[in-house]
Design a protein around this motif. Structure first.
Motif: not given
Ligand code: GDG
Length: 747
Positions: A450-454, A494-500, A714-725
């Motif tokens: 993996s590039s990132i492991l959360g 660390r990416y704490p997951i959450s809900i909508e 959205y912040r959970w996923a956004g944070r991961m995508l920003l790091d990936a970007a």
């Protein structure tokens, strides 16, 4: 190309310098040395021949004198000799004496240096020396040397000079190229390592050794990059309103619309055959709860196991179906597994092996080599599906959970440019616990593709890094929390997951008072009864038995609650083919029955166990109808039920009792935090919750709602995508050769 230019250009320059500088200089020097030698030689000959010549002249033998002179010219370099007795008489000379040498103008040939003339024979050197002879005190000796040997010598010297200089130039060019290559690679490697976050400062023994001159710049650059990143992160996180639009913005802006592929075992929509009809189900799964809104926002492809009895009937010829059915937003690609594969990979290795291994819930993990074989095969099957679904060579692949520990490495091998973000939804145990897994090394190596492991918590990140450190020969950077295996870097984050958030309006549509009244009525409970709620999959990690024991203890310590309080447990069936789960369900049912037998008052049983699947809307209605929610997991990555209960309570009422062994407990300290193994403490928390004043309930609930609103999925996923970007930008910058456009789409 670059290398050949680096070699050829210095070589050409060196040859030009030889041709136009060195060769003429050599010519000039050779000539000067030759003329000087001939001058000295002429002096010597003149001094030697004057006396015998005088004797011959004195004896009146002119003929013999000329023969003597002719003998002298047998020397290969002496071309002609002449004697001028008086300026107005013709010289006595060998026949070879050039005509332009006349006794009348000998002054032309005298002076500091001799003079040269060009003849048919080639260049000639003329030297005139005084030769006082008897009766001719002003006589002069003319010595003419053949200079063609100088030209021959010069030619030879030129040839040697040319060879020597050409060889030297070639050698120097070669050395230049080698040094330039080495130092360029060193610098590039240093810079790449630095930008990848493998700072020189963190591996002084290694990288600094390779490029020690790089160290001071590295320190400053690295600090700068880190400050910028932290700055950017904080600014991003606090300034963005995290919603589907923000996520789409990141995807199309930061990631330039690159394709997103999610891989999970559980599918978000299951088609089940019910008689002649096909029914659609939403599974009870924290992973699905979190990822579904993300995929609706990102419109990629979700690859999952097609587990429904009508799944095959509802896909197209590429095994895809557009979902959600009412408003298609993304593609669900189904992967088919044989019953044996499902038994070995899913029920066996994943759920009888890895699940209990990672949850410290005192159920012994079972590892069978046949299960492992299926696990490997199924991971490969899904990796192939990823390749088939990828539209570009560098997709973003979001790998979900412990079912796919080997997939990241497999995808990395098939799509080396992919950005692979793996999220481990469950806890990661300490190294000692993990070490009992017979396939520990393979699992770790798989994940490190993996590039990132959360993970949900920092504690799980640390456990993972510790496990790698103990098990593999990998480079672990504890400060940056990165692991480098075979030169490939994995960031552990660390990416704490959450809900909508805000929650879907539909599931909150029914007014609160109505939910309270309706659910009490439907369950045959008195209107004023206080209600507790628990919502889980029927899993032994969720601490359902401990929850029931706490209710029992409450009734023992506070019998006044009997008949006035009821705890409703929704327990969705899960993994029921596994024996441990079957036993667990039996134990739970028996326990509820036993407690109910002892504590039922006025027809009100203290525990209402609903061991069946409920639709999300019903689940939310229970949350809204309850006075408290009890989450008592023995060990849980995050636990989304806790956050869902908070999201459901827009009236700011209700109390959350939360196990300290959940990830959620770290984010929601305003809940009543308990140890589920401590029945007395849990009973006290239940009592406290049932008697908590409305104002305190509101204060606690407000803080918790604020947290969930700020840190939504959205912040959970956004944070991961920003790091990936960020990672992709760095890699593109560092790995794209100059002038080549990065990663063109696949044709
Ligand atoms: C794993 C990790 C982590 C429950 N019963 C029904 C139902 N549910 C829904 C809940 C909730 C979800 O299932 C359960 O999520 P959790 O997070 O509590 O737990 P896991 O399923 O074990 O999830 C966990 C999670 O992944 C996400 O990363 O938090 O730690 O173990 O959404 O509402 N949903 C429906 N019917 C039910 O009967 N529809």
């Amino acid at each position: 190309m670059r290398i050949s230019l680096r070699f050829v250009i210095p070589l050409i320059l060196a040859l030009l310098a030889v041709a136009y500088g060195v060769v003429p200089l050599v010519d000039k020097l050779t000539l000067r040395w030759a003329v000087r030698d001939l001058d000295i030689r002429a002096e010597l000959i003149a001094n030697t021949v004057v006396e015998p010549l005088d004797d011959l002249l004195k004896a009146g033998s002119n003929r013999k004198a000329i023969a003597f002179l002719t003998r002298l010219t047998q020397d290969e370099r002496l071309y002609a000799v002449g004697v001028c007795l008086a300026p107005d008489s013709p010289p006595w000379a060998t026949p070879t004496l050039p005509e332009e040498i006349r006794c009348g103008d000998l002054g032309r040939w005298t002076g500091a240096s001799a003079h040269l003339i060009d003849s048919a024979k080639g260049p000639l050197h003329v030297a005139v020396r005084e030769a006082p002879l008897s009766g001719a005190p002003l006589a002069a000796l003319v010595l003419v040397h053949d200079m063609s040997f100088v030209a021959r010598r010069s030619e030879e010297t030129q040839r040697y000079v040319f060879y020597v200089f050409t060889t030297l130039a070639a050698l120097v060019s070669l050395i230049t190229v080698v040094i330039a290559q080495l130092s360029w690679r060193g610098w590039v490697a240093g810079m790449r390592a630095l930008l990848r976050g493998e700072g020189l400062l963190r591996q002084p023994a290694n990288l600094a050794q390779q490029a020690p001159e790089f160290r001071p710049i590295a320190r400053d650059l690295q600090r700068l990059i880190q400050e910028m990143e932290t700055d950017l992160r904080t600014r991003d996180d606090s300034q963005v309103t995290w919603n589907p639009e923000a996520l789409r913005g990141i995807l199309h802006g930061e990631l330039r619309g690159d394709d997103v592929i999610v891989v999970s075992n559980r599918e978000p929509y299951i088609h089940q055959r019910q008689g002649n009809a096909v029914a659609l189900h939403r599974p009870a799964s924290g992973l699905v709860t979190a990822l579904e809104p993300i995929m609706r926002a990102c419109s990629g492809v979700w690859i999952a196991h097609g587990s429904g009895s009508a799944d095959r009937e509802t896909v197209d010829r590429h095994d895809r179906v557009a979902v959600p059915p009412e408003a298609p937003a993304y593609q669900l690609r189904r992967v088919w597994l044989s019953p044996e594969e499902e038994a070995g990979y899913y029920y066996g290795f994943a759920n009888e092996g890895l699940w209990p291994l990672c949850h410290i819930a005192h159920v012994r993990p079972i590892f069978r080599s046949s299960d492992w074989q299926h696990y490997v095969e199924v991971n490969r099957l899904f990796a192939q599906a990823v390749v088939e679904e990828a539209r570009t060579r560098a997709p973003i692949v979001l790998v979900q959970d412990y079912h796919f520990a080997l997939l990241p490495r497999m995808v990395r091998e098939l799509l080396p440019e992919a950005t692979i973000i793996t999220f481990w939804h469950i806890p990661w145990p300490n190294p000692e616990s993990f070490a009992i897994c017979p396939f520990a090394e393979e699992i770790l190596k798989g994940l490190l593709g993996s590039s990132i492991l959360g993970f949900h918590t920092q504690f799980h990140c640390n456990n993972f890094v510790d496990t790698v450190d103990r098990t593999l020969e990998a480079r672990v950077d504890r400060e940056a929390l990165t692991v480098s295996l075979g030169g490939k870097l994995t960031a552990v984050r660390r990416y704490p997951i959450s809900i909508e958030w805000p929650p879907n309006a539909e599931i909150l549509a029914r007014p609160l008072a109505e939910c309270r009244a309706a659910l009490r009525r439907e369950n045959g409970l008195p209107e004023d009864l206080l209600l507790g709620i628990g919502v889980d999959r029927m899993d032994y990690t969720k601490g359902i038995a401990e929850r029931f024991r706490a209710v029992e203890r409450l009734l023992e310590l506070h019998p006044e609650w009997a008949g006035r309080f009821c705890f409703i447990q929704i327990a969705a069936p899960t993994r029921s083919r596994i024996e441990e789960y079957q036993h667990h369900q039996q134990r739970i049912e028996a326990l509820a029955a036993e407690i109910n037998t002892r504590h039922t008052r006025n027809g009100v049983a203290p525990i209402l166990l609903k061991a069946s699947h409920h639709e999300p809307r019903q689940v939310y209605e229970y949350f809204r109808a309850a006075d408290l929610c009890f989450v008592s997991s023995l060990h849980d990555g995050m636990n989304l039920v806790a956050k869902e209960f908070v999201a459901a309570r827009d009236d700011e009422r209700g109390v959350l009792i939360l196990s300290r062994f959940t990830g959620a407990a770290r984010e929601l300290p305003e809940a009543l935090i308990v140890n589920p193994y401590d029945a007395d403490q849990c009973a006290a928390a239940l009592h406290l919750a049932l008697t908590m004043p409305a104002s305190e309930q509101r204060d606690r609930m407000r803080l918790m709602r604020g947290l969930v609103a700020d840190f939504n999925v959205y912040r959970w996923a956004g944070r991961m995508l920003l790091d990936a970007a960020l990672m992709r930008r760095r890699n593109r910058l560092l790995e794209t050769p100059v002038g080549q456009s990065p990663s063109p789409p696949k044709s």
